[in-house]
Design a protein around this motif. Structure first.
Motif, PDB file in Angstrom:
ATOM      1  N   VAL A 146       0.857  -1.191   0.000  1.00  0.00           N
ATOM      2  CA  VAL A 146       0.000   0.000   0.000  1.00  0.00           C
ATOM      3  C   VAL A 146       0.891   1.239   0.000  1.00  0.00           C
ATOM      4  O   VAL A 146       0.647   2.205  -0.698  1.00  0.00           O
ATOM      5  N   GLU A 147       1.937   1.173   0.791  1.00  0.00           N
ATOM      6  CA  GLU A 147       2.830   2.309   0.927  1.00  0.00           C
ATOM      7  C   GLU A 147       4.205   1.790   1.334  1.00  0.00           C
ATOM      8  O   GLU A 147       4.306   0.848   2.115  1.00  0.00           O
ATOM      9  N   ASN A 148       5.245   2.394   0.785  1.00  0.00           N
ATOM     10  CA  ASN A 148       6.599   2.022   1.200  1.00  0.00           C
ATOM     11  C   ASN A 148       7.475   3.253   1.075  1.00  0.00           C
ATOM     12  O   ASN A 148       7.826   3.675  -0.010  1.00  0.00           O
ATOM     13  N   ARG A 149       7.780   3.843   2.194  1.00  0.00           N
ATOM     14  CA  ARG A 149       8.631   5.033   2.153  1.00  0.00           C
ATOM     15  C   ARG A 149       9.738   4.874   3.203  1.00  0.00           C
ATOM     16  O   ARG A 149       9.512   4.291   4.257  1.00  0.00           O
ATOM     17  N   GLY A 150      10.885   5.404   2.866  1.00  0.00           N
ATOM     18  CA  GLY A 150      12.018   5.259   3.769  1.00  0.00           C
ATOM     19  C   GLY A 150      12.365   3.785   3.917  1.00  0.00           C
ATOM     20  O   GLY A 150      12.180   2.984   2.992  1.00  0.00           O
ATOM     21  N   ASP A 151      12.831   3.417   5.087  1.00  0.00           N
ATOM     22  CA  ASP A 151      13.175   2.018   5.342  1.00  0.00           C
ATOM     23  C   ASP A 151      12.646   1.641   6.731  1.00  0.00           C
ATOM     24  O   ASP A 151      13.307   1.880   7.745  1.00  0.00           O
ATOM     25  N   ALA A 152      11.449   1.082   6.724  1.00  0.00           N
ATOM     26  CA  ALA A 152      10.794   0.793   7.998  1.00  0.00           C
ATOM     27  C   ALA A 152      11.541  -0.292   8.774  1.00  0.00           C
ATOM     28  O   ALA A 152      11.763  -0.161   9.985  1.00  0.00           O
ATOM     29  N   ASP A 153      11.948  -1.356   8.078  1.00  0.00           N
ATOM     30  CA  ASP A 153      12.608  -2.478   8.763  1.00  0.00           C
ATOM     31  C   ASP A 153      13.894  -2.035   9.451  1.00  0.00           C
ATOM     32  O   ASP A 153      14.113  -2.314  10.628  1.00  0.00           O
ATOM     33  N   ALA A 154      14.743  -1.361   8.686  1.00  0.00           N
ATOM     34  CA  ALA A 154      16.044  -0.938   9.233  1.00  0.00           C
ATOM     35  C   ALA A 154      15.847   0.036  10.393  1.00  0.00           C
ATOM     36  O   ALA A 154      16.547  -0.045  11.414  1.00  0.00           O
ATOM     37  N   THR A 155      14.877   0.951  10.218  1.00  0.00           N
ATOM     38  CA  THR A 155      14.658   1.947  11.265  1.00  0.00           C
ATOM     39  C   THR A 155      14.116   1.298  12.538  1.00  0.00           C
ATOM     40  O   THR A 155      14.464   1.702  13.645  1.00  0.00           O
ATOM     41  N   LEU A 156      13.264   0.315  12.362  1.00  0.00           N
ATOM     42  CA  LEU A 156      12.707  -0.382  13.538  1.00  0.00           C
ATOM     43  C   LEU A 156      13.821  -1.036  14.368  1.00  0.00           C
ATOM     44  O   LEU A 156      13.775  -1.058  15.590  1.00  0.00           O
ATOM     45  N   LYS A 157      14.814  -1.578  13.651  1.00  0.00           N
ATOM     46  CA  LYS A 157      15.936  -2.231  14.359  1.00  0.00           C
ATOM     47  C   LYS A 157      16.705  -1.236  15.229  1.00  0.00           C
ATOM     48  O   LYS A 157      17.266  -1.598  16.250  1.00  0.00           O
ATOM     49  N   LYS A 158      16.705   0.019  14.783  1.00  0.00           N
ATOM     50  CA  LYS A 158      17.453   1.044  15.537  1.00  0.00           C
ATOM     51  C   LYS A 158      16.582   1.725  16.591  1.00  0.00           C
ATOM     52  O   LYS A 158      17.079   2.553  17.361  1.00  0.00           O
ATOM     53  N   ALA A 159      15.290   1.405  16.585  1.00  0.00           N
ATOM     54  CA  ALA A 159      14.365   2.146  17.455  1.00  0.00           C
ATOM     55  C   ALA A 159      14.668   1.915  18.925  1.00  0.00           C
ATOM     56  O   ALA A 159      15.065   0.825  19.335  1.00  0.00           O
ATOM     57  N   ALA A 160      14.467   2.974  19.715  1.00  0.00           N
ATOM     58  CA  ALA A 160      14.681   2.867  21.158  1.00  0.00           C
ATOM     59  C   ALA A 160      13.574   2.060  21.808  1.00  0.00           C
ATOM     60  O   ALA A 160      13.783   1.357  22.790  1.00  0.00           O
ATOM     61  N   LYS A 161      12.372   2.197  21.262  1.00  0.00           N
ATOM     62  CA  LYS A 161      11.229   1.452  21.789  1.00  0.00           C
ATOM     63  C   LYS A 161      10.392   0.953  20.613  1.00  0.00           C
ATOM     64  O   LYS A 161      10.234   1.659  19.608  1.00  0.00           O
ATOM     65  N   VAL A 162       9.856  -0.255  20.750  1.00  0.00           N
ATOM     66  CA  VAL A 162       9.009  -0.809  19.696  1.00  0.00           C
ATOM     67  C   VAL A 162       7.693  -1.288  20.309  1.00  0.00           C
ATOM     68  O   VAL A 162       7.687  -1.920  21.366  1.00  0.00           O
ATOM     69  N   ILE A 163       6.626  -0.939  19.662  1.00  0.00           N
ATOM     70  CA  ILE A 163       5.297  -1.398  20.091  1.00  0.00           C
ATOM     71  C   ILE A 163       4.737  -2.303  19.000  1.00  0.00           C
ATOM     72  O   ILE A 163       4.787  -1.964  17.817  1.00  0.00           O
ATOM     73  N   ASP A 164       4.231  -3.450  19.400  1.00  0.00           N
ATOM     74  CA  ASP A 164       3.722  -4.446  18.452  1.00  0.00           C
ATOM     75  C   ASP A 164       2.290  -4.785  18.861  1.00  0.00           C
ATOM     76  O   ASP A 164       2.073  -5.314  19.948  1.00  0.00           O
TER      77      ASP A 164
END
Lengths: 758, 158
Positions: free
Chosen positions: A338-356
């Motif tokens: 539907v949408e793909n901008r930037g790099d969600a996967d890579a950014t998530l790996k660097k995230a300080a906090k992740v909500i699932d």
């Protein structure tokens, strides 16, 4: 939902193609529309007289001044011919208000009536610029009528002025119009009714000047314009389709398959036919109809009818299995981008906090108070249909196909609809086709009134699609939303319908509209949609895809604010820099709610109760609505104590109707949040009537609702739907604030949510 | 055998199935269509009429049970309370789609006839059986209060 492509999608659909919408007709029409002439094209008054609407007493005496949109009668009434169905949303008041403003009419002389089904004259420009589909939906009635009806009023005014000028032998420029009276400084005065005949004989002025909004007297006035339908609807005199009584008319009920997709195998009609009053039992494409002299006999006859069903092609899964499949499908091999901008996967790996988080939304029935009803009268060369049509020319085309006649031989009488919320607009025109099919199967011997019982309505399908969302969101060290992965699974509303052309790059916009990445401008976002294949018929339901996307968006953002240690309003505002309308609406709701102040009557509710505040904002149908709510959670139940609403809908033509729609959206959305659920066991719908499909009642309506309309000079946008999406998430957020319980599944189940670790 | 009853002060004789709900008798046979069908199970209140002054769900009331009784439908509503309710309904623009409103007006009129100054709790108790999918509830509540205010206590029942 962006509806602008509906018309192109429908162009190749056989029933509509038969309407003769040719390219040539389109060119001719657009030329005329460009000059505004369609607005004032005069039709002979006698044509209106022959329309047949007088049968129902909904049309007054045909007047001397008559255009497709405005008729002025000698009795000095001004009737606005409404191309949109009045289903409660107030078009019989709002559309006349637009005409009355430009015409300088007196509100007391205004009337409203339904137009015939006719395109392009009565086409909806929000469905495409050609106007080749007439329908009411997507909260577009005012938006697509605004310019058209302002012109219609202005042309009529100019012609009345010219008629007066000719009669009084004075320059038109010296004539004024105010409150329904045409005057000249010499003291000469005339009513519209007195000038109508002469005005009707004039040719259209080359152009007219519309008022500057600063000159508006009626539009936007806080001096309430009374609804034109309040009296009839308070005295039982408003006629709905179910009230149509034609000579020799019979009433029909249809026995439909117990599972979606099953077909008639054999019929034993002996017992049904033995019921006194039953006159016919006939098979139609969607089931078996029992036709009787009255509704009771039809009901008894249907109870006695025995039908064996071929269920080989039927949907036999229950909703538990369906949701299990949705979870497996989510983000899988069949998922479409539907949408793909930037790099969600890579950014998530660097995230300080992740909500699932996972979210689940059930099927929902619309359950309008008037169950689906249509009356059909068929003769060799004519098919007449009385219904609360929401898809006028599509209904006309479908009725033509079912009757074997040409579309131009089908006359549609659109009556007030006893609610619809989307249900009466469907590409198959299911209930209308049933009525016409029964009339056809019984040889046109008598007019047929088809009634759906409440059980037929609740179990009959065309639900808001059951939907699953899986969201993973990442926060930076300073709490900023930096990445989002969102996978959505549901059935496609458009696929397999004549509107399939609206599916672009494999994505049905009605499945994903109003998404988080879109409305909060998430830099790194990957969003997918997977089309589920389930044999349960589905349809748009008040606010369509926003019914679930807004909930996910606004609950997620609230939980992210909490994770970031930020105030929910301030956190949202930090993400809405590119959305000034949303920011303004959110701020207004928060301010009026006293977001930063303690509860007016103290934080504590009754003993053991917890109170909390929540907020949500959402843009849909080009309008923005925010609700700030206060709830009390006590003994496992949620009570909404107060709702403070802010809305930006452009110019609020009739502010009182806008407020009514906001209240309605809140109540409708709360029904779904607190109770609404259609479930299936082995393919059979579990709920049958209001004892199982519970809806909001007066004691559950929030006792305090305050509605604030943002001043605007922009053209009007929708109000029938946009108040619905943000109410459920606002309540969920308030419940979390009060109790810490996270509600990710609708309808809300506090005990279940408390037991679920999220 | 024909069933005799009074509807809106007119004597009526109906030769129909004694089990037929009053709703369908008055709609299909007397052609008084102001009373609406909503659920058929006394769950929504759209079919509310007054039987000897009592608000009653006509969709589950067999016509045989009404023999000899006096039925008032929205078309025949003429009590002081009823008129006050309708005036308030119009004044506050309560209706949206309007389909449930006959039943709402009949329930509200019956409430005011027995309680001329209802509290919010009284309104909840009397009106919770009437569903409005347009959720006009806030205005229904306001209109009942307005009607009550317009009504001298001694007049409600007349």
């Amino acid at each position: 939902m962006d509806l602008r492509n509906i018309e192109d999608s429908l162009a190749t659909w056989p029933p509509l193609a038969r309407l003769g919408i040719t390219r040539r007709a389109f060119l001719r029409f657009t030329t005329i529309a460009g000059s505004g002439l369609t607005l004032g094209a005069i039709i002979p008054a006698s044509a209106a007289k022959k329309s047949g609407l007088t049968v129902l007493g909904i049309e007054g005496t045909p007047g001397d001044f008559s255009t497709p949109f405005v008729r002025i009668d000698p009795d000095n009434t001004v009737t606005v011919i409404c191309k949109h169905v009045e289903a409660g949303q107030g078009v019989w008041t709002g559309l006349p208000a637009v005409v009355a403003e430009e015409l300088d009419a007196s509100w007391g002389q205004m009337r409203a009536e339904s137009s015939p089904a006719k395109v392009p004259t009565y086409g909806n420009f929000a469905f495409g610029p050609k106007g080749n589909v007439q329908g009411t939906g997507g909260s577009t009635s005012m938006a697509n009528s605004w310019d058209q009806l302002r012109h219609a009023g202005a042309y009529a005014r100019a012609m009345l002025v010219q008629a007066a000028a000719n009669r009084w032998k004075v320059p038109a420029s010296e004539i004024t119009v105010s409150d329904g009276v045409v005057s000249h400084k010499s003291g000469k005065k005339a009513t519209f009714g007195e000038l109508a005949a002469a005005a009707g004989k004039l040719s259209l002025p080359a152009e007219v000047k519309l008022k500057d909004p600063s000159q508006f007297k009626l539009i936007g006035s806080e001096k309430k314009l009374p609804r034109l339908d309040s009296h009839s609807k308070s005295t039982g005199t408003q006629q709905f389709a179910i009230d149509v009584m034609l000579p020799d008319m019979m009433t029909a009920l249809v026995l439909r398959p117990p599972r979606f997709g099953a077909k008639v195998q054999s019929i034993d009609s002996a017992a049904a036919k033995a019921v006194p009053g039953v006159v016919d039992v006939v098979q139609i494409p969607r089931g078996v109809a029992v036709v009787a002299r009255d509704t009771w006999a039809a009901k008894k006859g249907r109870e006695a009818l025995k039908v064996s069903w071929d269920e080989s092609g039927a949907e036999k899964r229950g909703t538990d299995a369906i949701f299990k499949e949705y979870r497996q499908l989510s983000g899988g091999a069949e998922a479409v981008k539907v949408e793909n901008r930037g790099d969600a996967d890579a950014t998530l790996k660097k995230a300080a906090k992740v909500i699932d988080v996972e979210f689940e939304f059930p099927y929902l029935a619309h359950a309008p108070m008037e169950p689906l009803t249509a009356v059909a009268r068929l003769s060799a060369d004519k098919c007449e249909v009385w219904a609360g049509c929401q898809f006028h020319t599509i209904d006309q085309a479908n009725a033509a196909q079912a009757s074997g006649l040409k579309p131009e031989q089908v006359v549609i009488y659109t009556l007030a609809a006893g609610g619809t919320f989307g249900r009466r607009a469907n590409a198959e025109s299911d209930y209308i086709v049933e009525a016409v099919s029964i009339a056809k199967a019984t040889g046109g011997k008598y007019p047929v009134r088809l009634i759906w019982t409440r059980e037929d309505d609740i179990t009959g399908g065309r639900y808001r699609p059951a939907t699953y969302h899986h969201v993973i969101a990442g926060l930076s060290q300073d709490g900023k939303l930096i990445a989002l992965k969102q996978d959505v699974v549901n059935q496609s509303i458009m696929a397999g319908t004549p509107m399939a052309g609206m599916i672009k790059d494999g994505v049905d916009p009605t499945s994903v509209e109003g998404g988080t990445a879109e409305q909060y401008d998430v830099e790194n976002a990957h969003v997918t949609w997977t089309q589920a294949k389930v044999g349960v018929p589905i349809l748009w339901w008040r606010s369509v895809g926003h019914t679930h996307t807004a909930f996910v968006k606004e609950v997620l953002i609230d939980e992210l604010a909490e994770a970031a240690g930020k105030d929910p309003v301030a956190y949202r505002l930090s993400l809405l820099e590119k959305h000034p309308r949303q920011a303004a609406v959110l701020k207004l709701a928060a301010e009026k709610a006293g977001w930063d102040k303690p509860f007016a009557n103290g934080q504590a509710g009754p003993k053991g109760a917890r109170r909390g505040r929540g907020i949500a904002v959402h843009e849909s149908f080009n309008s923005v609505v925010a609700h700030a709510v206060e709830v009390t959670v006590n003994d496992g139940t949620i009570k909404v104590d107060r709702v403070v609403t802010a809305v930006d809908c452009g110019i609020a033509v009739t502010p009182d109707v806008v407020r009514a729609q906001m209240q309605s959206c809140i109540g409708y959305g709360l029904s779904a949040a607190l109770y609404g659920k259609i479930s299936l066991t082995d393919g059979r719908v579990d709920q049958t009537n209001f004892h199982q499909y519970r809806v909001l009642r007066i004691n559950e309506m929030p006792p305090v609702i305050e509605i604030h309309i943002l001043p605007s000079t922009n053209p009007p946008t929708g109000v029938g739907e946009p108040g619905t999406p943000p109410i459920a998430p606002a309540v969920a957020n308030a419940v979390r604030a009060a109790t810490g319980i996270k509600l990710h599944k609708l309808p809300f189940d506090l005990a279940a949510a408390k037991a679920t670790k999220t | 055998m024909a069933i005799k009853l009074t509807v809106n002060n007119q004597p009526q004789e109906l030769d129909v199935d004694p089990e037929m709900p009053l709703l369908w008798a008055i709609r299909d046979h007397l052609r008084l269509t102001g009373t609406k069908f909503g659920c058929g199970m006394a769950l929504c209140g759209a079919c509310t009429v007054h039987i000897d002054g009592q608000p009653t769900r006509s969709c589950v009331t067999p016509i045989s049970a009404v023999a000899g009784k006096s039925v008032t439908t929205i078309e025949g509503l003429s009590s002081v309370a009823g008129k006050a309710v309708q005036t308030a309904w119009v004044g506050l623009d309560v209706p949206q789609c309007g389909y449930c409103q006959s039943g709402q007006v009949m329930s509200a009129s019956a409430l005011l006839a027995r309680n001329s100054k209802p509290t919010d709790a009284d309104i909840d108790a009397a009106m919770a059986g009437n569903i409005c999918r347009c959720a006009t509830y806030a205005r229904i509540r306001a209109a009942i209060h307005q009607a009550a205010d317009s009504l001298p206590a001694s007049q409600a029942k007349s």
